[in-house]
Write an enzyme that holds these catalytic residues in place. Structure first.
Site, mmCIF file in Angstrom:
data_model
loop_
_atom_site.group_PDB
_atom_site.id
_atom_site.type_symbol
_atom_site.label_atom_id
_atom_site.label_comp_id
_atom_site.label_asym_id
_atom_site.label_seq_id
_atom_site.Cartn_x
_atom_site.Cartn_y
_atom_site.Cartn_z
ATOM 1 N N LYS A 16 0.853 -1.199 0.000
ATOM 2 C CA LYS A 16 0.000 0.000 0.000
ATOM 3 C C LYS A 16 0.881 1.239 0.000
ATOM 4 C CE LYS A 16 0.880 1.191 4.524
ATOM 5 N NZ LYS A 16 1.709 2.331 4.928
ATOM 6 N N GLY A 106 7.504 1.759 4.665
ATOM 7 C CA GLY A 106 6.200 2.429 4.777
ATOM 8 C C GLY A 106 5.217 1.921 3.736
ATOM 9 N N GLY A 110 5.190 -6.199 5.635
ATOM 10 C CA GLY A 110 5.036 -7.183 6.721
ATOM 11 C C GLY A 110 3.572 -7.366 7.088
ATOM 12 N N ASP A 142 -1.826 -1.716 10.762
ATOM 13 C CA ASP A 142 -2.070 -1.751 9.311
ATOM 14 C C ASP A 142 -2.675 -3.065 8.832
ATOM 15 O OD1 ASP A 142 -1.045 0.725 8.883
ATOM 16 O OD2 ASP A 142 0.802 0.055 7.894
HETATM 17 O O1 C5P Z 1 0.987 -1.446 14.860
HETATM 18 P P1 C5P Z 1 2.396 -1.599 14.400
HETATM 19 O O2 C5P Z 1 3.139 -2.650 15.176
HETATM 20 O O3 C5P Z 1 2.549 -1.733 12.937
HETATM 21 O O4 C5P Z 1 3.096 -0.209 14.760
HETATM 22 C C1 C5P Z 1 4.486 -0.089 14.959
HETATM 23 C C2 C5P Z 1 4.740 1.070 15.902
HETATM 24 O O5 C5P Z 1 4.362 2.301 15.286
HETATM 25 C C3 C5P Z 1 3.937 1.007 17.174
HETATM 26 O O6 C5P Z 1 4.601 0.256 18.160
HETATM 27 C C4 C5P Z 1 3.831 2.465 17.563
HETATM 28 O O7 C5P Z 1 5.013 2.877 18.214
HETATM 29 C C5 C5P Z 1 3.784 3.179 16.217
HETATM 30 N N1 C5P Z 1 2.390 3.522 15.804
HETATM 31 C C6 C5P Z 1 1.736 4.546 16.464
HETATM 32 N N2 C5P Z 1 0.456 4.868 16.092
HETATM 33 C C7 C5P Z 1 -0.172 4.215 15.077
HETATM 34 C C8 C5P Z 1 0.494 3.171 14.394
HETATM 35 C C9 C5P Z 1 1.768 2.845 14.789
HETATM 36 O O8 C5P Z 1 2.290 5.159 17.374
HETATM 37 N N3 C5P Z 1 -1.425 4.569 14.744
#
Ligand code: C5P
Length: 297
Positions: A16, A106, A110, A142
Site C-alpha cells: 500500500k 512504509g 510485513g 495496518d
Molecule cells: O501497529 P504496528 O506494530 O505496525 O506499529 C508499529 C509502531 O508504530 C507502534 O509500536 C507504535 O510505536 C507506532 N504507531 C503509532 N500509532 C499508530 C500506528 C503505529 O504510534 N497509529
C-alpha cells in the site's frame, strides 16, 4: 486452495501507499490517532502455504528477511492458532515467502504478509472472518486494511476502516532509498516536534526528513518530474509519485534511479484488482468494519 493440490495455497500480498496521512495526537494506549487514506498498489509479495507434518516452518527467498518468530507471518500463524483454542506452537504448516516489497519502507509489506497468512490459514484451519479480523487487529495497526484493500479511509490507529470509491487508476513510481525507517522511531520524531508541523500530505514526512534529508530531495525531484502528488508513504523510507501516463512515470523512474536508490514502476490497484490479486472471493467484501464493542462483526 488450488484444484491440483488441496494442501497448497498460494496468496499474493500487495503493498500500500498512504495518499495522505494526518497524525492527530497521542492516544492513551501509546499509539497515535490517525486519519489516513490507504491505496493498494500492484507490487506484491507471494506466500505459498503448504500442509505438511511437523513444527511450523517459514522460509524466505530474501536472506535479509527474518524467517523466525519475529516475522509477522510467524506471529500471524501463532496468534490464529491460539485464537482457535489450540495448544502450544502452531504446527503442520510450512510457509514460503517471496519478498518483493522492501522492508521498513512504509509500504506495509510485513502487514500484508500477515494478512495473507491469516487468509490462507483461515481456509486450512477453518477460522471464520470475525476471528481473522480480531487476530489481524492484534498483529498491527495496518494489518486489518490488508484484509480488504483498495482505497480506504483509516481512522483511530489506522484500523477503523471505511471504503472509499475507487480512484482513477494511476501509475506509481516508488523511489526506495538504501536505508529504512522504523515506524516506532518515526512516530517518536513526530512527538518531538508537535505543534511545529508544516502542511504536507504526510505529517510524518517533516520529522523523518529532518533525520533523512534524502527523502525530501526525492519528493522534490518527483514533483519536478511531474508527479501529482509526490510524498513519503507511511513512516518512510519509500517515496511515491503518481502519474496519469505510463510514459511519464517510466521517464521519472529512469531519471530518479541512481546510486543509493532503487526505483520501482507499478500502478494502483482498485478494490477488485486487490481482491483478485490477494485471492479474496468477491462475496467477502465486508467493509466498513463495525466499531469495536458494537457486537457486530
Ligand atoms: O501497529 P504496528 O506494530 O505496525 O506499529 C508499529 C509502531 O508504530 C507502534 O509500536 C507504535 O510505536 C507506532 N504507531 C503509532 N500509532 C499508530 C500506528 C503505529 O504510534 N497509529
Amino acid at each position: 486452495m488450488t484444484a491440483e493440490n488441496p494442501t497448497t495455497i498460494r496468496r499474493h500480498a500487495p503493498a500500500k501507499i498512504n495518499l495522505w496521512l494526518q497524525v492527530l495526537g497521542i492516544r492513551h494506549d501509546g499509539y497515535h490517532e490517525l486519519r489516513t487514506m490507504f491505496q493498494s498498489i500492484a507490487l506484491h509479495d507471494t506466500l505459498t502455504v503448504r500442509a505438511e507434518r511437523g513444527p511450523f516452518r517459514l522460509t524466505c527467498d530474501d536472506p535479509a528477511c527474518p524467517a523466525d518468530s519475529t516475522n509477522l507471518v510467524w506471529r500471524a500463524a501463532a496468534e490464529l492458532w491460539t485464537a482457535l483454542g489450540r495448544r502450544g506452537a502452531p504446527r503442520d504448516v510450512a510457509v514460503h515467502l517471496v519478498k518483493r516489497i522492501p522492508v521498513q519502507a512504509g509500504l506495509g509489506g510485513g502487514s500484508s504478509d500477515a494478512a495473507a497468512t491469516l487468509r490462507a490459514l483461515a481456509a486450512l484451519w477453518r477460522a471464520n472472518d470475525a476471528r481473522v479480523r480480531e487476530v489481524a487487529r492484534s498483529l498491527g495497526a495496518d494489518v486489518p486494511y490488508f484484509l480488504e484493500g483498495g482505497t480506504v479511509l483509516g481512522l483511530d490507529r489506522g484500523d477503523l476502516l471505511f471504503p472509499l470509491a475507487d480512484l482513477p487508476l494511476a501509475w506509481v513510481v516508488l523511489v526506495l532509498p538504501d536505508f529504512g525507517v522504523s515506524t516506532k522511531e518515526a512516530f517518536g520524531w513526530w512527538d518531538g516536534r508537535r505543534g511545529d508541523q508544516p502542511h504536507l500530505l504526510n505529517d510524518l514526512q517533516a520529522p523523518v526528513v529532518e533525520r533523512h534529508p534524502e527523502i525530501g530531495r526525492i519528493v522534490r525531484r518527483l514533483d519536478r518530474a511531474g508527479a501529482r502528488p509526490s510524498a513519503m508513504s507511511g513512516s518512510g523510507s519509500a517515496v511515491f509519485g503518481l502519474f496519469e501516463r505510463r510514459v511519464d512515470a517510466a521517464r521519472a523512474a529512469l531519471a530518479l534511479g541512481g546510486r543509493g536508490r532503487r526505483t520501482v514502476l507499478t500502478r494502483t490497484a482498485n478494490r477488485s484488482a486487490y481482491q483478485r490479486l490477494a485471492g479474496i472471493p468477491a462475496h467477502r467484501i465486508n467493509l466498513p468494519f463495525a466499531p469495536r464493542g458494537s457486537g457486530h462483526s
